[in-house]
Design an enzyme around this catalytic site. Structure first.
Site, PDB file in Angstrom:
ATOM      1  N   GLU A  59       0.853  -1.196   0.000  1.00 48.66           N
ATOM      2  CA  GLU A  59       0.000   0.000   0.000  1.00 48.66           C
ATOM      3  C   GLU A  59       0.886   1.244   0.000  1.00 48.66           C
ATOM      4  OE1 GLU A  59      -2.935   0.463   3.156  1.00 48.66           O
ATOM      5  OE2 GLU A  59      -3.540   2.439   2.383  1.00 48.66           O
ATOM      6  N   ASN A 114      -4.400   4.983  -2.317  1.00 46.84           N
ATOM      7  CA  ASN A 114      -5.607   5.571  -1.699  1.00 46.84           C
ATOM      8  C   ASN A 114      -6.153   6.735  -2.516  1.00 46.84           C
ATOM      9  OD1 ASN A 114      -5.824   4.272   1.136  1.00 46.84           O
ATOM     10  ND2 ASN A 114      -3.663   4.810   0.960  1.00 46.84           N
ATOM     11  N   GLU A 146      -7.835   2.168  -3.323  1.00 43.58           N
ATOM     12  CA  GLU A 146      -8.574   2.056  -2.053  1.00 43.58           C
ATOM     13  C   GLU A 146      -9.472   3.271  -1.883  1.00 43.58           C
ATOM     14  OE1 GLU A 146      -6.102   1.258   1.341  1.00 43.58           O
ATOM     15  OE2 GLU A 146      -4.935  -0.266   0.281  1.00 43.58           O
ATOM     16  N   ASP A 176     -11.887   0.564   1.790  1.00 38.41           N
ATOM     17  CA  ASP A 176     -10.929   0.750   2.882  1.00 38.41           C
ATOM     18  C   ASP A 176     -11.643   1.032   4.206  1.00 38.41           C
ATOM     19  OD1 ASP A 176      -8.448   1.030   4.047  1.00 38.41           O
ATOM     20  OD2 ASP A 176      -7.912   2.892   3.021  1.00 38.41           O
ATOM     21  N   GLU A 233      -6.509  -5.043   8.494  1.00 38.36           N
ATOM     22  CA  GLU A 233      -5.556  -3.944   8.680  1.00 38.36           C
ATOM     23  C   GLU A 233      -5.050  -3.886  10.116  1.00 38.36           C
ATOM     24  OE1 GLU A 233      -8.275  -0.514   7.446  1.00 38.36           O
ATOM     25  OE2 GLU A 233      -6.484  -0.185   6.226  1.00 38.36           O
TER      26      GLU A 233
HETATM   27  P1  C2E Z   1      -5.304   4.068   5.573  1.00 39.95           P
HETATM   28  O1  C2E Z   1      -5.417   4.098   4.089  1.00 39.95           O
HETATM   29  O2  C2E Z   1      -6.335   3.281   6.291  1.00 39.95           O
HETATM   30  O3  C2E Z   1      -3.839   3.524   5.872  1.00 39.95           O
HETATM   31  C1  C2E Z   1      -3.502   2.728   6.965  1.00 39.95           C
HETATM   32  C2  C2E Z   1      -2.888   3.537   8.076  1.00 39.95           C
HETATM   33  O4  C2E Z   1      -2.636   2.684   9.185  1.00 39.95           O
HETATM   34  C3  C2E Z   1      -1.527   4.153   7.720  1.00 39.95           C
HETATM   35  O5  C2E Z   1      -1.394   5.375   8.455  1.00 39.95           O
HETATM   36  C4  C2E Z   1      -0.556   3.102   8.258  1.00 39.95           C
HETATM   37  O6  C2E Z   1       0.742   3.609   8.499  1.00 39.95           O
HETATM   38  C5  C2E Z   1      -1.264   2.716   9.531  1.00 39.95           C
HETATM   39  N1  C2E Z   1      -0.904   1.348   9.992  1.00 39.95           N
HETATM   40  C6  C2E Z   1      -0.531   0.294   9.251  1.00 39.95           C
HETATM   41  N2  C2E Z   1      -0.302  -0.788  10.017  1.00 39.95           N
HETATM   42  C7  C2E Z   1      -0.539  -0.409  11.297  1.00 39.95           C
HETATM   43  C8  C2E Z   1      -0.465  -1.098  12.556  1.00 39.95           C
HETATM   44  O7  C2E Z   1      -0.139  -2.276  12.660  1.00 39.95           O
HETATM   45  N3  C2E Z   1      -0.789  -0.370  13.660  1.00 39.95           N
HETATM   46  C9  C2E Z   1      -1.147   0.956  13.587  1.00 39.95           C
HETATM   47  N4  C2E Z   1      -1.421   1.589  14.710  1.00 39.95           N
HETATM   48  N5  C2E Z   1      -1.230   1.624  12.411  1.00 39.95           N
HETATM   49  C10 C2E Z   1      -0.931   0.949  11.280  1.00 39.95           C
HETATM   50  P2  C2E Z   1      -0.824   6.702   7.782  1.00 39.95           P
HETATM   51  O8  C2E Z   1       0.287   6.365   6.848  1.00 39.95           O
HETATM   52  O9  C2E Z   1      -0.586   7.691   8.864  1.00 39.95           O
HETATM   53  O10 C2E Z   1      -2.037   7.194   6.887  1.00 39.95           O
HETATM   54  C11 C2E Z   1      -3.246   7.612   7.472  1.00 39.95           C
HETATM   55  C12 C2E Z   1      -4.331   7.778   6.442  1.00 39.95           C
HETATM   56  O11 C2E Z   1      -4.013   8.868   5.564  1.00 39.95           O
HETATM   57  C13 C2E Z   1      -4.524   6.567   5.529  1.00 39.95           C
HETATM   58  O12 C2E Z   1      -5.321   5.588   6.166  1.00 39.95           O
HETATM   59  C14 C2E Z   1      -5.222   7.219   4.348  1.00 39.95           C
HETATM   60  O13 C2E Z   1      -6.581   7.389   4.614  1.00 39.95           O
HETATM   61  C15 C2E Z   1      -4.568   8.586   4.306  1.00 39.95           C
HETATM   62  N6  C2E Z   1      -3.508   8.581   3.270  1.00 39.95           N
HETATM   63  C16 C2E Z   1      -2.198   8.238   3.367  1.00 39.95           C
HETATM   64  N7  C2E Z   1      -1.566   8.390   2.181  1.00 39.95           N
HETATM   65  C17 C2E Z   1      -2.522   8.826   1.298  1.00 39.95           C
HETATM   66  C18 C2E Z   1      -2.508   9.182  -0.098  1.00 39.95           C
HETATM   67  O14 C2E Z   1      -1.492   9.080  -0.803  1.00 39.95           O
HETATM   68  N8  C2E Z   1      -3.691   9.620  -0.638  1.00 39.95           N
HETATM   69  C19 C2E Z   1      -4.835   9.708   0.105  1.00 39.95           C
HETATM   70  N9  C2E Z   1      -5.947  10.156  -0.508  1.00 39.95           N
HETATM   71  N10 C2E Z   1      -4.882   9.383   1.397  1.00 39.95           N
HETATM   72  C20 C2E Z   1      -3.736   8.948   1.998  1.00 39.95           C
HETATM   73 MG    MG Z   2      -7.168   1.514   5.709  1.00 40.30          MG
HETATM   74 MG    MG Z   3      -5.701   2.646   2.713  1.00 40.15          MG
HETATM   75 MG    MG Z   4      -7.440   2.932   8.356  1.00 39.00          MG
END
Ligand code: C2E
Ligand code: MG
Ligand code: MG
Ligand code: MG
Length: 283
Positions: A59, A114, A146, A176, A233
């Site tokens: 991802e 995403n 996603e 998602d 997830e």
């Molecule tokens: P998401 O798409 O649901 O991504 C999963 C989030 O959970 C990511 O946070 C990831 O680092 C985190 N995660 C993964 N495994 C674990 C785990 O085992 N434990 C915990 N506590 N967290 C875990 P991140 O990278 O901070 O991203 C947060 C949200 O920001 C994402 O949720 C997504 O909605 C958004 N996002 C990130 N990058 C993009 C992007 O390029 N475009 C868009 N539109 N949204 C993005």
């Molecule tokens: Mg997610």
């Molecule tokens: Mg995602």
């Molecule tokens: Mg999430």
């Protein structure tokens, strides 16, 4: 006195709102500059087949470090990009960089990306994605998009058209964060999803909470009936994997298997044979 206290509250509240608005504008300006300079980077988190522990894809997660603001979380800058009309440019930058990086991966691995809710209202989104794939030479068959339920709500007809266009060229579509927010089972009937990602909220409590266990089992049964693949997830513990496999969940993602890593480290990990079996890119 009550009056004075009341007035005091109003003043503090207003000042806090003003501070917050100022900070948002600062982030917006810095983000515009960063996007124009190509400084937002895709990081990649492995998605595994739970039974074999092989990595099946990654991802894409956006990462941005500003020289003055420091590292800003996507949970902060993505909503600001949406509100201030920068999301389409930002998204194209990340997808281009991610597709270029993924060109160097083994052919069997997919790239998941995403999309923000506002992009599903914008009819240019489909063409923008396709033209990036064309320019980078990345196969649409290796791309997954996603989307969250909130992305389907404001203009369902527009979202349906974009999803249909993407699926026509072989791009898969995942729902998602399933189970949180504005969930409605009707959306699973109305939209064709290839995959469903079970939100971390259920996964993190699957071991110690009966309701979460039942909810996950029900989601998995539904996925099977509807022909959708399921990915859990936020897996952080070995015991969660055993439980999820026992329930029949195919896919998993979480810190246990690997944290998001930049393109370079992801490639080093793959070249070392990572992804053949469970081997975390960082530890
Ligand atoms: P998401 O798409 O649901 O991504 C999963 C989030 O959970 C990511 O946070 C990831 O680092 C985190 N995660 C993964 N495994 C674990 C785990 O085992 N434990 C915990 N506590 N967290 C875990 P991140 O990278 O901070 O991203 C947060 C949200 O920001 C994402 O949720 C997504 O909605 C958004 N996002 C990130 N990058 C993009 C992007 O390029 N475009 C868009 N539109 N949204 C993005
Ligand atoms: Mg997610
Ligand atoms: Mg995602
Ligand atoms: Mg999430």
């Amino acid at each position: 006195q009550a009056k004075r206290a009341g007035r005091g509250v109003v003043v503090v509240y207003t000042r806090e709102m003003e501070e917050a608005a100022k900070r948002i504008t600062r982030i917006e300006q810095a983000l515009r500059r960063a996007v124009a300079a190509g400084e937002v980077e895709p990081h990649f988190q492995p998605i595994v087949d739970l039974a074999t522990r092989r990595v099946v894809g990654f991802e894409t997660l956006a990462r941005w470090t500003d020289r003055d603001l420091g590292e800003v979380s996507p949970a902060v800058f993505i909503p600001i990009a949406e509100e201030r009309g920068i999301i389409s440019q930002l998204s194209q930058l990340i997808l281009r960089k991610a597709a270029e990086a993924a060109q160097d991966w083994p052919d069997g691995l997919f790239l998941s990306f995403n999309l923000s809710p506002s992009q599903l209202v914008d009819q240019n989104t489909g063409l923008q994605i396709l033209s990036i794939l064309e320019r980078t030479g990345f196969s649409p068959r290796r791309l997954e998009i996603e989307i969250t339920e909130s992305g389907l709500m404001s203009d369902p007809a527009s979202a349906a058209r974009i999803i249909a266009d993407l699926r026509r060229v072989g791009i898969r579509v995942s729902l998602d964060d399933f189970g949180t927010g504005q969930s409605s089972l009707g959306r699973l009937r109305d939209f064709p999803f290839d995959k469903l990602k079970i939100d971390r909220a259920f996964v993190s409590s699957v071991l110690d909470d009966r309701p979460s266990e039942h909810i996950i089992r029900a989601i998995l049964a539904m996925c099977e009936g509807l022909g959708m693949e399921a990915v859990a997830e936020g897996i952080e513990e070995e015991a969660q994997v055993h439980r999820l496999v026992e329930f029949g969940c195919q896919g998993g993602q979480g810190y246990l298997f690997g944290r998001p890593c930049d393109a370079e480290r992801t490639l080093v990990y793959l070249r070392r044979g990572g992804g053949q079996a469970w081997q975390s890119p960082v530890h």
